[in-house]
Design a protein around this motif. Structure first.
Motif, PDB file in Angstrom:
ATOM      1  N   THR A  35       7.149  -5.703  -4.970  1.00 29.64           N
ATOM      2  CA  THR A  35       5.687  -5.640  -5.129  1.00 29.64           C
ATOM      3  C   THR A  35       5.204  -6.935  -5.776  1.00 29.64           C
ATOM      4  N   LEU A  36       3.950  -7.240  -5.558  1.00 30.50           N
ATOM      5  CA  LEU A  36       3.350  -8.371  -6.286  1.00 30.50           C
ATOM      6  C   LEU A  36       2.032  -7.967  -6.940  1.00 30.50           C
ATOM      7  N   CYS A  37       1.201  -7.216  -6.204  1.00 30.02           N
ATOM      8  CA  CYS A  37      -0.099  -6.888  -6.803  1.00 30.02           C
ATOM      9  C   CYS A  37      -0.055  -5.597  -7.625  1.00 30.02           C
ATOM     10  N   HIS A  38       0.926  -4.746  -7.363  1.00 30.01           N
ATOM     11  CA  HIS A  38       1.026  -3.480  -8.103  1.00 30.01           C
ATOM     12  C   HIS A  38       1.255  -3.768  -9.591  1.00 30.01           C
ATOM     13  N   GLY A  46      -3.698  -2.606  -3.006  1.00 30.86           N
ATOM     14  CA  GLY A  46      -2.992  -2.854  -1.744  1.00 30.86           C
ATOM     15  C   GLY A  46      -3.269  -4.253  -1.240  1.00 30.86           C
ATOM     16  N   ALA A  47      -3.300  -5.210  -2.156  1.00 29.42           N
ATOM     17  CA  ALA A  47      -3.760  -6.554  -1.801  1.00 29.42           C
ATOM     18  C   ALA A  47      -2.681  -7.451  -1.209  1.00 29.42           C
ATOM     19  N   CYS A  48      -1.465  -7.362  -1.713  1.00 25.24           N
ATOM     20  CA  CYS A  48      -0.477  -8.385  -1.329  1.00 25.24           C
ATOM     21  C   CYS A  48       0.297  -8.032  -0.059  1.00 25.24           C
ATOM     22  N   ARG A  49       0.458  -6.767   0.235  1.00 27.42           N
ATOM     23  CA  ARG A  49       1.195  -6.235   1.401  1.00 27.42           C
ATOM     24  C   ARG A  49       2.685  -6.561   1.366  1.00 27.42           C
ATOM     25  N   VAL A  50       3.219  -6.904   0.205  1.00 27.81           N
ATOM     26  CA  VAL A  50       4.651  -7.162   0.091  1.00 27.81           C
ATOM     27  C   VAL A  50       5.430  -5.846   0.079  1.00 27.81           C
ATOM     28  N   CYS A  51       4.756  -4.776  -0.273  1.00 27.82           N
ATOM     29  CA  CYS A  51       5.444  -3.491  -0.433  1.00 27.82           C
ATOM     30  C   CYS A  51       5.441  -2.658   0.846  1.00 27.82           C
ATOM     31  N   ALA A  63       1.228   0.188   3.216  1.00 24.69           N
ATOM     32  CA  ALA A  63       1.490  -0.324   1.862  1.00 24.69           C
ATOM     33  C   ALA A  63       1.989   0.845   1.015  1.00 24.69           C
ATOM     34  N   CYS A  65       2.529   1.157  -2.040  1.00 28.30           N
ATOM     35  CA  CYS A  65       1.912   1.347  -3.362  1.00 28.30           C
ATOM     36  C   CYS A  65       0.651   2.187  -3.282  1.00 28.30           C
TER      37      CYS A  65
HETATM   38 FE1  FES Z   1       0.775  -5.343  -3.208  1.00 32.98          FE
HETATM   39 FE2  FES Z   1       1.570  -2.899  -2.529  1.00 32.98          FE
HETATM   40  S1  FES Z   1       2.267  -4.110  -4.127  1.00 32.98           S
HETATM   41  S2  FES Z   1       0.142  -4.143  -1.529  1.00 32.98           S
END
Ligand code: FES
Length: 354
Positions: A35-38, A46-51, A63, A65
């Motif tokens: 995760t990055l934005c969580h 749900g901004a980064c979409r890494v998850c 996403a 998260c």
């Molecule tokens: Fe960034 Fe889920 S942690 S979208």
């Protein structure tokens, strides 16, 4: 309480709780999703979409998260499609800023750097285009380098949702989107309280502690958990020590109460008094009009003598005791007992804050 149900993540049956997100259920069961934005304790944008993960039956990747679990859900966290999507996101984030680790204070403690390493990305497929913002250097506590910002919004959420200072937000649009106070001012010209919560939350080197710059790499720093010495709340904090000196103070989110990792400006930035050369290290007694260093025994004898003579000459009510919110409850109890039972006066109070 709602009944638990079964879901499957990466072929493993796990019990999930209604209302939980896929990410929470996975983490509770030791399944890793990056995760990055969580950020624990704040809403999930749900901004980064890494998850992102694959959910059977879903048209697109979701996403994890933000997606709540449902009974019988089948989730896959590490398919080819998932890995390709995550990799693309990380490459785009890398290319969108000036992520030069050589001079970055976050080097070795950067979540984007960790992901790039974990995904074995040699270089992004895209041209690196730093936005070219000027680094904010106008205050002595926090440095902001928006060229390193990945727009995860953690700083915005901790400022608005945890500290409720409501200083930071997004402005502008598209690739010029940036985070900052209203009217694009520097922090020092805004209503910012300098609690430093945004620094703790930043996953990259966009917001860093200024006094810690060039004062020790993350792997050389020893963290010592302690209780803040300022007010009586008893906030838990980590003193970050390098070469025997405190270089910065970070919140300790694992420890929990009373502050759950949050700190105020005093606890966060007010620890430099410890090494201040002007700090008093011995009692001082005025002799012949001049303050002179004394031993503790001399100081106590002096205090006893003065209290006794004042009481004899003017009575016990001519003396007042003022205690401190820095003391423990037990110390404050003893102090009032001393004033009442030994001195013989009810003239006793304490400061509730500094
Ligand atoms: Fe960034 Fe889920 S942690 S979208």
């Amino acid at each position: 309480m709602d009944k638990k149900f079964l879901i499957t993540i990466d072929g493993k049956d796990i019990e999930a709780t209604p209302g939980q997100t896929i990410l929470e259920a996975a983490r509770e069961n030791g399944i890793y999703i990056p995760t990055l934005c969580h950020y624990e304790g704040t809403t999930n944008p749900g901004a980064c979409r890494v998850c992102v993960v694959e959910v059977e039956g879903a048209r697109t990747l979701v996403a994890s998260c933000c997606m709540p679990v449902s009974s019988g859900m089948i989730v896959k966290t590490d398919t080819k499609r998932v890995m390709a999507a995550r990799r693309l996101v990380v490459e785009l984030l890398w290319a969108s800023g000036d992520h030069n680790c050589l001079t970055c204070e976050k080097n070795g403690n950067c979540e984007l750097q960790d992901l790039i390493y974990e995904m074995e990305i040699e270089e992004p497929r895209f041209k690196i285009e730093s936005p070219g913002y000027e680094i904010e250097q106008t205050n002595s506590m926090i440095q902001r380098d928006l060229n390193k910002c990945i727009l995860c919004g953690r700083c915005v959420r901790v400022c608005n949702e945890i500290q409720v200072n409501e200083i930071l937000d997004f402005s502008m649009r598209g690739s010029r989107t940036k985070v900052g106070p209203a009217f694009d001012t520097d922090l020092i010209d805004s209503e910012c309280y300098f609690c430093g919560e945004c620094v703790d939350a930043c996953p990259v080197g966009a917001i860093t502690f200024k006094q810690a710059r060039f004062a020790g790499r993350p792997w050389d720093i020893e963290k010592v958990r302690t209780t803040c010495a300022y007010c009586g709340v008893g906030c838990q904090m980590d003193l970050n020590i390098y070469n025997g000196k405190i270089v910065k103070v970070t919140g300790n989110r694992e420890y929990g109460s009373p502050n759950r990792g949050s700190l105020c400006v005093k606890g966060r930035f007010g620890m430099d008094f410890i090494d201040n050369p002007d700090r008093l290290k011995t009692p001082l007694i005025r002799k012949d009009g001049e303050l002179k260093e004394a031993t503790w025994d001399e100081a106590y004898d002096f205090i006893v003598e003065k209290l006794r003579s004042i009481k004899e000459e003017y009575g016990a009510d001519s003396i007042m005791g003022f205690s401190s919110a820095k003391c423990t409850n037990e110390e404050n109890y003893l102090f009032q007992k001393f004033m009442r039972a030994v001195i013989g006066t009810n003239n006793v109070d304490h400061c509730a804050r500094l």
